[in-house]
Design a protein around this motif. Sequence first.
Motif, PDB file in Angstrom:
ATOM      1  N   PHE A   9      -8.097 -65.518 -14.338  1.00  0.00           N
ATOM      2  CA  PHE A   9      -7.560 -66.859 -14.569  1.00  0.00           C
ATOM      3  C   PHE A   9      -6.074 -66.780 -14.944  1.00  0.00           C
ATOM      4  CE2 PHE A   9     -11.896 -68.678 -15.052  1.00  0.00           C
ATOM      5  CZ  PHE A   9     -11.713 -69.807 -14.275  1.00  0.00           C
ATOM      6  N   THR A  10      -5.757 -65.813 -15.816  1.00  0.00           N
ATOM      7  CA  THR A  10      -4.365 -65.658 -16.273  1.00  0.00           C
ATOM      8  C   THR A  10      -3.447 -65.351 -15.090  1.00  0.00           C
ATOM      9  OG1 THR A  10      -5.271 -64.721 -18.282  1.00  0.00           O
ATOM     10  CG2 THR A  10      -2.917 -64.475 -17.962  1.00  0.00           C
ATOM     11  N   LEU A  11      -3.872 -64.412 -14.253  1.00  0.00           N
ATOM     12  CA  LEU A  11      -3.045 -64.053 -13.093  1.00  0.00           C
ATOM     13  C   LEU A  11      -2.878 -65.224 -12.147  1.00  0.00           C
ATOM     14  CD1 LEU A  11      -3.890 -60.402 -12.013  1.00  0.00           C
ATOM     15  CD2 LEU A  11      -1.755 -61.317 -12.884  1.00  0.00           C
ATOM     16  N   PHE A  12      -3.965 -65.991 -11.987  1.00  0.00           N
ATOM     17  CA  PHE A  12      -3.910 -67.167 -11.108  1.00  0.00           C
ATOM     18  C   PHE A  12      -2.830 -68.142 -11.600  1.00  0.00           C
ATOM     19  CE2 PHE A  12      -5.238 -71.596 -10.391  1.00  0.00           C
ATOM     20  CZ  PHE A  12      -5.221 -71.620  -8.997  1.00  0.00           C
ATOM     21  N   PHE A  13      -2.847 -68.434 -12.899  1.00  0.00           N
ATOM     22  CA  PHE A  13      -1.873 -69.389 -13.441  1.00  0.00           C
ATOM     23  C   PHE A  13      -0.455 -68.802 -13.489  1.00  0.00           C
ATOM     24  CE2 PHE A  13      -5.766 -71.424 -15.118  1.00  0.00           C
ATOM     25  CZ  PHE A  13      -5.573 -72.677 -14.558  1.00  0.00           C
ATOM     26  N   ALA A  14      -0.344 -67.523 -13.806  1.00  0.00           N
ATOM     27  CA  ALA A  14       0.989 -66.889 -13.845  1.00  0.00           C
ATOM     28  C   ALA A  14       1.592 -66.858 -12.435  1.00  0.00           C
ATOM     29  CB  ALA A  14       0.889 -65.481 -14.415  1.00  0.00           C
ATOM     30  N   THR A  15       0.770 -66.537 -11.427  1.00  0.00           N
ATOM     31  CA  THR A  15       1.247 -66.541 -10.041  1.00  0.00           C
ATOM     32  C   THR A  15       1.640 -67.959  -9.628  1.00  0.00           C
ATOM     33  OG1 THR A  15      -0.331 -64.770  -9.622  1.00  0.00           O
ATOM     34  CG2 THR A  15       0.672 -65.763  -7.689  1.00  0.00           C
ATOM     35  N   GLY A  16       0.812 -68.934 -10.037  1.00  0.00           N
ATOM     36  CA  GLY A  16       1.112 -70.345  -9.743  1.00  0.00           C
ATOM     37  C   GLY A  16       2.456 -70.750 -10.338  1.00  0.00           C
ATOM     38  N   LEU A  17       2.726 -70.278 -11.543  1.00  0.00           N
ATOM     39  CA  LEU A  17       3.993 -70.582 -12.220  1.00  0.00           C
ATOM     40  C   LEU A  17       5.179 -70.022 -11.417  1.00  0.00           C
ATOM     41  CD1 LEU A  17       5.376 -71.630 -14.864  1.00  0.00           C
ATOM     42  CD2 LEU A  17       5.070 -69.337 -15.764  1.00  0.00           C
ATOM     43  N   MET A  18       5.034 -68.776 -10.970  1.00  0.00           N
ATOM     44  CA  MET A  18       6.097 -68.146 -10.162  1.00  0.00           C
ATOM     45  C   MET A  18       6.274 -68.886  -8.839  1.00  0.00           C
ATOM     46  SD  MET A  18       7.363 -65.762 -11.923  1.00  0.00           S
ATOM     47  CE  MET A  18       6.886 -65.260 -13.542  1.00  0.00           C
ATOM     48  N   PHE A  19       5.136 -69.259  -8.232  1.00  0.00           N
ATOM     49  CA  PHE A  19       5.192 -69.983  -6.955  1.00  0.00           C
ATOM     50  C   PHE A  19       5.931 -71.305  -7.127  1.00  0.00           C
ATOM     51  CE2 PHE A  19       3.323 -73.298  -4.247  1.00  0.00           C
ATOM     52  CZ  PHE A  19       3.679 -72.798  -2.993  1.00  0.00           C
ATOM     53  N   LEU A  20       5.598 -72.044  -8.192  1.00  0.00           N
ATOM     54  CA  LEU A  20       6.254 -73.333  -8.444  1.00  0.00           C
ATOM     55  C   LEU A  20       7.750 -73.137  -8.703  1.00  0.00           C
ATOM     56  CD1 LEU A  20       3.701 -75.301 -10.631  1.00  0.00           C
ATOM     57  CD2 LEU A  20       4.436 -75.824  -8.313  1.00  0.00           C
ATOM     58  N   THR A  21       8.087 -72.062  -9.424  1.00  0.00           N
ATOM     59  CA  THR A  21       9.503 -71.783  -9.706  1.00  0.00           C
ATOM     60  C   THR A  21      10.263 -71.551  -8.415  1.00  0.00           C
ATOM     61  OG1 THR A  21       8.837 -70.725 -11.766  1.00  0.00           O
ATOM     62  CG2 THR A  21      11.055 -70.254 -10.995  1.00  0.00           C
ATOM     63  N   LEU A  22       9.714 -70.706  -7.538  1.00  0.00           N
ATOM     64  CA  LEU A  22      10.387 -70.414  -6.266  1.00  0.00           C
ATOM     65  C   LEU A  22      10.402 -71.652  -5.369  1.00  0.00           C
ATOM     66  CD1 LEU A  22       8.914 -66.857  -5.661  1.00  0.00           C
ATOM     67  CD2 LEU A  22      11.252 -67.412  -6.313  1.00  0.00           C
ATOM     68  N   GLN A  23       9.286 -72.387  -5.371  1.00  0.00           N
ATOM     69  CA  GLN A  23       9.182 -73.604  -4.553  1.00  0.00           C
ATOM     70  C   GLN A  23      10.208 -74.642  -5.011  1.00  0.00           C
ATOM     71  OE1 GLN A  23       7.660 -74.463  -1.941  1.00  0.00           O
ATOM     72  NE2 GLN A  23       7.646 -76.698  -1.979  1.00  0.00           N
ATOM     73  N   SER A  24      10.458 -74.702  -6.316  1.00  0.00           N
ATOM     74  CA  SER A  24      11.369 -75.719  -6.859  1.00  0.00           C
ATOM     75  C   SER A  24      12.797 -75.546  -6.342  1.00  0.00           C
ATOM     76  CB  SER A  24      11.365 -75.663  -8.382  1.00  0.00           C
ATOM     77  OG  SER A  24      12.057 -74.513  -8.813  1.00  0.00           O
ATOM     78  N   MET A  25      13.110 -74.330  -5.866  1.00  0.00           N
ATOM     79  CA  MET A  25      14.486 -74.082  -5.418  1.00  0.00           C
ATOM     80  C   MET A  25      14.656 -74.274  -3.918  1.00  0.00           C
ATOM     81  SD  MET A  25      15.475 -70.946  -7.916  1.00  0.00           S
ATOM     82  CE  MET A  25      13.958 -70.073  -7.775  1.00  0.00           C
ATOM     83  N   GLN A  26      13.567 -74.622  -3.236  1.00  0.00           N
ATOM     84  CA  GLN A  26      13.658 -74.876  -1.788  1.00  0.00           C
ATOM     85  C   GLN A  26      14.094 -76.317  -1.550  1.00  0.00           C
ATOM     86  OE1 GLN A  26      13.141 -72.408   0.443  1.00  0.00           O
ATOM     87  NE2 GLN A  26      12.725 -71.051  -1.279  1.00  0.00           N
TER      88      GLN A  26
END
Lengths: 267, 118
Positions: free
Chosen positions: B93-110
């Motif tokens: 669960f932790t990895l899922f949310f941490a990966t989601g956080l990174m994905f959102l961060t990278l997505q936010s800059m597109q």
Amino acid sequence: MEIPYAVRARPDTGLYNAKIGIWLFLASEVMLFGALFSSYILLRVNADPGTWPLHLLNVRLGALNTLVLILSSVMVVFGWASLKMNDFRAYKRYQGITLLCALAFLGVKSFEYRDKFNHYEVQLKNGAICDGHVDRANKDTNVFAFEAARMVTNHAELMLPPAADAKLEEVKIPMSEIKDRADGKGKEIENYGPWHSSYLAIYFVLTGLHALHVIGGAIVIFAIWGPLSGLWKTDPERYINRVEVSGLFWHFVDLIWIFLFPVLYLL
Amino acid sequence: MTYMSEHITEHAADGAGHSVEEAKRHKRTYAIVGVALMIGTALTVWASYINFHSRETNILVALIIASTKGFLVAGFFMHLISEKKLIYLVMGFTLFFATGLMFLTLQSMQPGSIVHVR
């Protein structure tokens, strides 16, 4: 009253409670550092060209601290394994080395912090920038004295590491040649504290928080190793569990540094 | 001492820990992992000075080495390769949310992203 499942595993989870507790805590820690790493990515990717420094930190010291933490992690698992083999003296020896490693890590880190607070960037009226380590022994208030500094023509040049053959020299700059601040409050003189740039802000936050974890972990390991070690005689299984749980936290601290080192020192 | 050893082995046998034999065997593994981590550190520093002709490749190489080292620490020192299901569930669960956080961060800059920051 006896705390249930402090030693024996719960039948439904197969684990003693402290182990579940530490893993849940580590899960929250992953999210805490994850948010800060996320901030780092956001700041770095959105940094204007020529504003993100490369190899500003001392790579040798960073690598040394990485090796120190790896050694400490090996000592923690050696200590735990020694207890499993009933060798309490070996455990004491290994965990003693772990504590020395923690002190060494913090010593190197504080040296690095001190170095940054003595590192100054001074903007001159002619547009040049003088960058280097301040000469604290200088008492002349009419000049700003550097022990060793380099002169660059623009800020982007400052973001690159000095050339291999670059000579850092002793420099004394008359205060009258230093640019006044836009708000009229003093001169354009600033050290490399967290206020200096986005890079240094995130560097101090990440490494500062990590150092607090090192301090916290070392205090717990010391307490179990020293004042609370009497438990080994009365309840050895519980003692081993305490060592394991504190060790899990220590490995996590090591794990975080494994990512911090390349991200802050090398990339 | 004999009593203590038996006591610990008994505890290990109920699934709450590792046996004495396991601990002995694992000590050698820990030493090997420790050396591997130190070699990995040297490799990280060495790779950072190699010109891969793109900054992204340097970053990728550094992150691959760091992730491998991270796996060694989590897998062997933290015993994640032989843990109970509940721990895997918590970390999953932790990895899922941490990966989601990174994905959102990278997505936010597109450009055109729903969470665009620029």
